[in-house]
Design an enzyme around this catalytic site. Structure first.
Site, PDB file in Angstrom:
ATOM      1  N   ASP A  76      36.884  35.687  42.773  1.00 29.71           N
ATOM      2  CA  ASP A  76      35.837  36.502  42.450  1.00 29.71           C
ATOM      3  C   ASP A  76      34.341  35.634  42.090  1.00 29.71           C
ATOM      4  O   ASP A  76      34.445  34.592  41.773  1.00 29.71           O
ATOM      5  CB  ASP A  76      36.167  37.127  41.096  1.00 29.71           C
ATOM      6  CG  ASP A  76      36.929  38.654  41.642  1.00 29.71           C
ATOM      7  OD1 ASP A  76      36.941  38.717  42.912  1.00 29.71           O
ATOM      8  OD2 ASP A  76      37.605  39.144  40.826  1.00 29.71           O
ATOM      9  N   MET A 103      30.947  47.519  31.876  1.00 27.88           N
ATOM     10  CA  MET A 103      30.230  47.999  33.124  1.00 27.88           C
ATOM     11  C   MET A 103      29.463  49.182  32.584  1.00 27.88           C
ATOM     12  O   MET A 103      29.170  50.313  33.237  1.00 27.88           O
ATOM     13  CB  MET A 103      31.089  48.249  34.115  1.00 27.88           C
ATOM     14  CG  MET A 103      31.748  47.091  34.827  1.00 27.88           C
ATOM     15  SD  MET A 103      33.010  47.594  36.007  1.00 27.88           S
ATOM     16  CE  MET A 103      34.314  48.111  34.902  1.00 27.88           C
ATOM     17  N   LYS A 112      32.671  40.298  44.014  1.00 32.04           N
ATOM     18  CA  LYS A 112      32.575  41.397  43.622  1.00 32.04           C
ATOM     19  C   LYS A 112      31.870  41.793  42.650  1.00 32.04           C
ATOM     20  O   LYS A 112      32.269  41.505  41.357  1.00 32.04           O
ATOM     21  CB  LYS A 112      34.083  42.236  43.527  1.00 32.04           C
ATOM     22  CG  LYS A 112      34.735  42.353  44.665  1.00 32.04           C
ATOM     23  CD  LYS A 112      36.196  43.075  44.875  1.00 32.04           C
ATOM     24  CE  LYS A 112      36.239  44.337  44.319  1.00 32.04           C
ATOM     25  NZ  LYS A 112      35.684  45.240  45.432  1.00 32.04           N
TER      26      LYS A 112
END
Length: 263
Positions: A44, A183, A66
């Protein structure tokens, strides 16, 4: 019967490995063994490159970035790569930031691999919410201030209504919970507005960017000043927002200048 034999990482299998929040010294011993055993690593974006020093020089390293708001490798393509490599007899490691089972889509990947008849195992990693708060010297739970902790995403998938923030605010207030929001920077305005329906504006919080890395930055503020603090200090992703009374002591000594760099 219990055994002390170390876990094997075999050809034709996939291991999801949590690389932790960033600091390579926070890897588990099992994670290091898995990385060293891999012949193929799917890595990642948020994985610290220093962690790859543990990989075999013969291993094939495949970046599968990602990251929210950036060009990303489609999840279906990543899953296809894992299945193909495993069926070719590779020892596959899917190296993920934080912990694979905390907002890392690890559950989806395990389900897909199992449906394809691939043996899969998971190695946990320290999640950013824990690593970031520990780097500040602040706990997530405390007998006097927080009886529990909730990890929640601030970014719902398309078509999902997302978190019921007013209900969560009421629960956090009544049950004395620490909220750890992943997030959540891009949706901070809505999160702030809806949490204020159940939590006081004076509730302390911390925004932690690049947790545990040398470039870590954080700001300690209050729920009522969340969006103003993000804008003023120019904080962005990747970051976690931690809200709760466990931060009261730190908030008291951090005002009015909240921003600092980790030592």
């Amino acid at each position: 019967m219990p055994t002390d034999a170390p876990q094997a990482f075999l050809p034709g299998t996939v291991t999801l490995v949590g690389a932790g929040p960033g600091d390579p010294e926070l890897l588990t011993l099992k994670a290091v063994r898995a990385i060293a055993s891999a012949t193929v690593l799917l890595v990642d974006d948020l994985v610290n490159e220093a962690i790859l020093v543990h990989a075999s020089p013969k291993a094939r390293i495949v970046p599968v970035g990602k990251r929210g708001g950036c060009k990303s490798t489609p999840q279906a393509f990543i899953e296809k790569l894992m299945v193909m490599a495993a069926r070719e007899g590779e020892v596959v490691v899917r190296l993920k930031g934080g912990d694979p089972f905390i907002f890392g889509r690890g559950g989806e990947e395990v389900e897909h691999l199992q449906s394809e008849g691939i043996t899969v195992q998971v190695v946990n990693g320290i999640t950013a919410g824990l690593g970031g708060m520990t780097a500040l010297g602040v706990p997530l739970t405390h007998r006097d201030h927080a009886h529990g902790v909730v990890f929640v995403t601030g970014h719902a998938k398309p078509g999902d209504l997302g978190t019921d923030w007013p209900a969560l605010a009421n629960t956090a207030r009544d049950a004395k919970l620490t909220l750890v929001i992943y997030m959540g920077v891009s949706g901070a305005a809505q999160i702030q507005q809806e949490l204020l329906t159940g939590l006081p504006a004076s509730t302390p919080l911390a925004i932690i960017q690049h947790a545990t890395l040398p470039q870590q930055r954080h700001a300690v503020s209050t729920l009522g000043a969340l969006t103003d603090t993000i804008a003023r200090e120019q904080l962005g992703s990747p970051a976690v927002i931690v809200i709760g009374d466990v931060l009261r002591g730190m908030a008291a000594i951090s005002q009015p200048q909240a921003l600092s760099n980790a030592a």
